[in-house]
Write an enzyme that holds these catalytic residues in place. Structure first.
Site, PDB file in Angstrom:
ATOM      1  N   SER A 112      25.748  61.157  86.160  1.00  0.00           N
ATOM      2  CA  SER A 112      26.198  61.385  84.794  1.00  0.00           C
ATOM      3  C   SER A 112      27.118  60.292  84.259  1.00  0.00           C
ATOM      4  O   SER A 112      26.763  59.126  84.234  1.00  0.00           O
ATOM      5  CB  SER A 112      26.848  62.755  84.725  1.00  0.00           C
ATOM      6  OG  SER A 112      27.076  63.089  83.399  1.00  0.00           O
ATOM      7  N   HIS A 113      28.338  60.692  83.910  1.00  0.00           N
ATOM      8  CA  HIS A 113      29.290  59.765  83.280  1.00  0.00           C
ATOM      9  C   HIS A 113      30.080  58.969  84.317  1.00  0.00           C
ATOM     10  O   HIS A 113      30.924  58.162  83.954  1.00  0.00           O
ATOM     11  CB  HIS A 113      30.257  60.575  82.425  1.00  0.00           C
ATOM     12  CG  HIS A 113      30.917  61.664  83.221  1.00  0.00           C
ATOM     13  ND1 HIS A 113      30.216  62.770  83.633  1.00  0.00           N
ATOM     14  CD2 HIS A 113      32.146  61.775  83.725  1.00  0.00           C
ATOM     15  CE1 HIS A 113      31.018  63.534  84.359  1.00  0.00           C
ATOM     16  NE2 HIS A 113      32.190  62.948  84.440  1.00  0.00           N
ATOM     17  N   ASP A 276      26.411  59.247  77.372  1.00  0.00           N
ATOM     18  CA  ASP A 276      26.896  58.886  78.704  1.00  0.00           C
ATOM     19  C   ASP A 276      25.779  58.347  79.604  1.00  0.00           C
ATOM     20  O   ASP A 276      24.667  58.097  79.139  1.00  0.00           O
ATOM     21  CB  ASP A 276      27.558  60.104  79.367  1.00  0.00           C
ATOM     22  CG  ASP A 276      26.530  61.164  79.721  1.00  0.00           C
ATOM     23  OD1 ASP A 276      25.515  61.280  79.012  1.00  0.00           O
ATOM     24  OD2 ASP A 276      26.732  61.877  80.722  1.00  0.00           O
ATOM     25  N   ASP A 278      23.624  59.550  81.773  1.00  0.00           N
ATOM     26  CA  ASP A 278      22.293  60.158  81.802  1.00  0.00           C
ATOM     27  C   ASP A 278      21.879  60.782  80.471  1.00  0.00           C
ATOM     28  O   ASP A 278      20.876  61.500  80.411  1.00  0.00           O
ATOM     29  CB  ASP A 278      22.196  61.190  82.925  1.00  0.00           C
ATOM     30  CG  ASP A 278      23.167  62.333  82.755  1.00  0.00           C
ATOM     31  OD1 ASP A 278      24.219  62.126  82.108  1.00  0.00           O
ATOM     32  OD2 ASP A 278      22.908  63.437  83.265  1.00  0.00           O
ATOM     33  N   ASP A 280      23.232  63.115  78.470  1.00  0.00           N
ATOM     34  CA  ASP A 280      23.401  64.512  78.061  1.00  0.00           C
ATOM     35  C   ASP A 280      24.713  64.766  77.320  1.00  0.00           C
ATOM     36  O   ASP A 280      24.872  65.806  76.704  1.00  0.00           O
ATOM     37  CB  ASP A 280      23.212  65.478  79.243  1.00  0.00           C
ATOM     38  CG  ASP A 280      24.131  65.198  80.409  1.00  0.00           C
ATOM     39  OD1 ASP A 280      24.976  64.289  80.305  1.00  0.00           O
ATOM     40  OD2 ASP A 280      24.001  65.890  81.442  1.00  0.00           O
ATOM     41  N   ARG A 281      25.646  63.815  77.377  1.00  0.00           N
ATOM     42  CA  ARG A 281      26.904  64.018  76.655  1.00  0.00           C
ATOM     43  C   ARG A 281      26.894  63.274  75.319  1.00  0.00           C
ATOM     44  O   ARG A 281      26.105  62.356  75.137  1.00  0.00           O
ATOM     45  CB  ARG A 281      28.078  63.473  77.473  1.00  0.00           C
ATOM     46  CG  ARG A 281      28.282  64.217  78.759  1.00  0.00           C
ATOM     47  CD  ARG A 281      29.525  63.723  79.458  1.00  0.00           C
ATOM     48  NE  ARG A 281      29.751  64.539  80.634  1.00  0.00           N
ATOM     49  CZ  ARG A 281      30.943  64.776  81.164  1.00  0.00           C
ATOM     50  NH1 ARG A 281      32.010  64.220  80.640  1.00  0.00           N
ATOM     51  NH2 ARG A 281      31.066  65.548  82.218  1.00  0.00           N
ATOM     52  N   LYS A 375      22.234  69.942  78.277  1.00  0.00           N
ATOM     53  CA  LYS A 375      22.894  69.457  77.079  1.00  0.00           C
ATOM     54  C   LYS A 375      22.229  68.145  76.692  1.00  0.00           C
ATOM     55  O   LYS A 375      21.579  67.502  77.508  1.00  0.00           O
ATOM     56  CB  LYS A 375      24.382  69.297  77.312  1.00  0.00           C
ATOM     57  CG  LYS A 375      24.794  68.418  78.479  1.00  0.00           C
ATOM     58  CD  LYS A 375      26.277  68.598  78.698  1.00  0.00           C
ATOM     59  CE  LYS A 375      26.848  67.638  79.710  1.00  0.00           C
ATOM     60  NZ  LYS A 375      26.662  68.072  81.093  1.00  0.00           N
TER      61      LYS A 375
HETATM   62  C1  G16 Z   1      28.699  68.390  84.224  1.00  0.00           C
HETATM   63  C2  G16 Z   1      28.150  69.727  83.866  1.00  0.00           C
HETATM   64  C3  G16 Z   1      28.877  70.276  82.673  1.00  0.00           C
HETATM   65  C4  G16 Z   1      30.366  70.320  82.944  1.00  0.00           C
HETATM   66  C5  G16 Z   1      30.842  68.924  83.317  1.00  0.00           C
HETATM   67  C6  G16 Z   1      32.313  68.856  83.707  1.00  0.00           C
HETATM   68  O1  G16 Z   1      28.447  67.476  83.198  1.00  0.00           O
HETATM   69  O2  G16 Z   1      26.776  69.632  83.552  1.00  0.00           O
HETATM   70  O3  G16 Z   1      28.377  71.535  82.423  1.00  0.00           O
HETATM   71  O4  G16 Z   1      31.066  70.748  81.824  1.00  0.00           O
HETATM   72  O5  G16 Z   1      30.092  68.474  84.418  1.00  0.00           O
HETATM   73  O6  G16 Z   1      32.505  69.507  84.890  1.00  0.00           O
HETATM   74  P1  G16 Z   1      33.856  69.397  85.699  1.00  0.00           P
HETATM   75  O7  G16 Z   1      34.941  69.799  84.740  1.00  0.00           O
HETATM   76  O8  G16 Z   1      33.664  70.344  86.835  1.00  0.00           O
HETATM   77  O9  G16 Z   1      34.038  67.953  86.110  1.00  0.00           O
HETATM   78  P2  G16 Z   1      27.814  66.066  83.495  1.00  0.00           P
HETATM   79  O10 G16 Z   1      27.686  65.412  82.149  1.00  0.00           O
HETATM   80  O11 G16 Z   1      28.808  65.381  84.406  1.00  0.00           O
HETATM   81  O12 G16 Z   1      26.519  66.351  84.167  1.00  0.00           O
END
Ligand code: G16
Length: 542
Positions: A112-113, A276, A278, A280-281, A375
């Site tokens: 992800s990010h 971000d 991937d 999704d953000r 997302k």
């Molecule tokens: C993932 C999850 C999201 C979550 C985020 C933050 O996002 O898909 O649902 O809100 O992590 O999680 P945490 O607060 O546990 O770090 P992504 O964009 O990283 O896949």
């Protein structure tokens, strides 16, 4: 020829908030990827002859792992794997492909990010046939399997050419390489009024989209510039790079500060956005105004009917618990359901499948709808564009009008990153132990009404998820939430979420940090964040 390779379990393959995320060198240990992929397959049933979707955000190690998964899928009996060209599929695009081609499930390679590169992060997650992240029942089964695994199956095949669109036979399995963007772009065209958005750009509307050298570059170039007619250079940093150009592909006010600064300048474009690693953000910034993800969810929900895909209205809205209550006011006015879930997109899947929620969102810069089961960063950007194209008002005016109608939820998140895990756990344990005695006490002049550790009872499948974040609710509706992140890869990340509701429009232009200062002090008084973490200030404030 299929081979059975003997292996020994690793004890750290527990999926977190969103799949297994680790540093690249950890994934590069012999058998590490294979063990986890085999654990996924062993936790599933009935996929013989069926279709698997495969793609990732293009980060370092993506291409190698694509080849490993292809060889293992063939040996394990999948009939077909659909792969994004070059091994690329954004997370929402992968979700769409799973749904559109009725696949059994999908493997998405992404952290992800989180930063990438040889010393950065990598990740593997499994999505189920509805296109969404595997629910806890499955991720727990994968983890259990990873603790006892003793062999994995892999086909002895040469590397598959994943750069050429088309079909090839690989050890009796079909590998179908597809254009990474086309299906997704078609889905977006079915949801939004592209003609109206084209007219908006023709009228001189200026936008800047920062793909942060991550996966949304090709998607943004195709959709915004080629299909919607936005001028060249609307999409910036649009070449996906394995190390994201050395940057942290997290669309927040720290890592996308250049975009923020450009949007606050006197000659700022009308609309700024970023996505971000991937895809999704999303980050949404109007000229002279940052829209928090929680507010963006509320504003999108309030205006969604302006887009063709949502003109029939919304069934309900869902948000994660730490996300502000801004959307709750919209749901109340619309007379529709409002659902509060734990952090993690996987908790929205059942509500979306059951038709109880149409739009979902999280404070962590995630917004999406029932069009996929992830997302979706570009989706949020396009919905904003559709709304702007219909209303022809500035983002600032839309936000002001929204707050005047519903009140404003001032909101901030403070992150303390890479804290020693033992210290962070001790802090949470001590706070948890204190919870029963907090209600009725006064901290920094504010009376605590309720304090608990959030539990979620899924209204669709009846499953229960405990310990999902500590909430301290004050009289008057302000609250603080504290939890440990489930996505970090070094030490622990402490997240503090702070919120205050302000109905009075004459107080809607205040500075967020100043407005929340007394609650931030109260949070430290209650949890001892600074003493426990040894930090005098957060690493990131959003
Ligand atoms: C993932 C999850 C999201 C979550 C985020 C933050 O996002 O898909 O649902 O809100 O992590 O999680 P945490 O607060 O546990 O770090 P992504 O964009 O990283 O896949």
């Amino acid at each position: 020829m299929n081979k059975t390779i003997a292996t020994k379990p690793f004890d750290d393959q527990k999926p977190g908030t969103s799949g297994l995320r680790k540093k690249v060198p950890e994934f590069q240990q012999p058998h590490y990827v294979e063990n986890f992929v085999q654990s996924i397959f062993d936790a599933l049933e009935g996929f013989q002859g069926k279709t698997l979707v495969l793609g990732g955000d293009g980060r370092y190690y993506n291409r190698e792992v694509v080849q490993t998964v292809l060889a293992m899928a063939a040996a394990n009996g999948f009939g077909r794997v659909i792969v994004g060209q070059g091994g690329i599929l954004s997370t929402p695009a992968a979700s769409n492909v799973i749904r559109k081609y009725k696949a059994f499930g999908g493997i998405i390679l992404s952290a992800s990010h989180n930063p990438g590169g040889p010393h950065g992060d990598f990740g593997i997650k499994y999505n189920i046939e509805n296109g969404g992240p595997a629910p806890e029942k499955i991720t727990n089964a994968i983890y259990q399997r990873s603790k006892s695994i003793s062999r994995y199956l892999i086909a002895d095949i040469p590397a598959v050419d994943i750069d050429k669109v088309g079909k090839v036979d690989v050890a009796g399995m079909t590998v179908e390489v597809i254009d990474s963007v086309a299906d997704y772009a078609e889905l977006m065209e079915s949801l939004f009024d592209f003609d109206a958005i084209r007219e908006l750009f023709k009228s001189g509307f200026r936008m800047r989209f920062d793909a942060m050298h991550a996966v949304t570059g090709p998607y943004a170039k195709e959709i915004l510039e080629n299909r919607l007619g936005a001028p060249d250079h609307t999409a910036r940093n649009y070449h996906p790079l394995p190390d994201f150009g050395g940057h942290h592909p997290d669309p927040n006010l720290v890592h996308a500060k250049h975009l923020y600064d450009a949007m606050m300048a006197p000659d700022a474009p009308d609309f700024g956005a970023a996505s971000d690693g991937d895809g999704d953000r999303n980050l949404i910034i109007g000229r002279g105004i940052f829209i928090t993800p929680s507010d963006s969810l509320a504003m999108l929900a309030a205006n969604a009917h302006l887009a063709p895909g949502y003109k029939a209205g919304l069934k309900g809205i869902a948000r994660s618990m730490p996300t502000s209550g801004a959307a709750d006011h919209v749901a109340a006015k619309l007379g529709i359901g409002m659902y509060e879930t734990p952090t993690g997109w996987k908790f929205f899947g059942n509500l979306l499948d059951a038709g109880m929620a149409t739009i979902c969102g999280e404070e962590s810069a995630g917004t999406g709808s029932n069009h996929v089961r992830e997302k979706d960063g570009l989706w949020a950007v396009l919905l904003w564009l559709n709304i702007l194209a219909v209303r022809r008002e500035s983002v600032k005016d839309i936000a002001r009008e929204h707050w005047a109608t519903y009140g404003r939820n001032y909101y901030t998140r403070h992150d303390y990153e890479e804290v020693e895990a033992d210290r962070a756990n001790k802090m949470v344990d001590e706070l948890r132990a204190k919870l029963p005695s907090l209600a009725g006490t006064t901290v920094n002049g504010m009376k605590i009404e309720k304090a608990d550790d959030f539990s979620y009872h899924d209204p669709v499948d009846g499953s229960q998820s405990d310990h999902q974040g500590i909430r301290i609710l004050f009289e008057g509706g302000s609250r603080i939430v504290l939890r440990l992140s489930g996505t970090g890869t070094s030490g622990a990340t402490v997240r503090l979420y702070v919120e205050r509701y302000e109905p009075d429009p004459s107080k809607h232009d205040l500075d967020t940090q100043a407005t929340l200062a007394d609650l931030i002090v109260a949070a430290d008084d209650i949890a001892g964040i600074h003493a426990h973490t040894g930090r005098s200030k957060p690493s990131v404030i959003t």
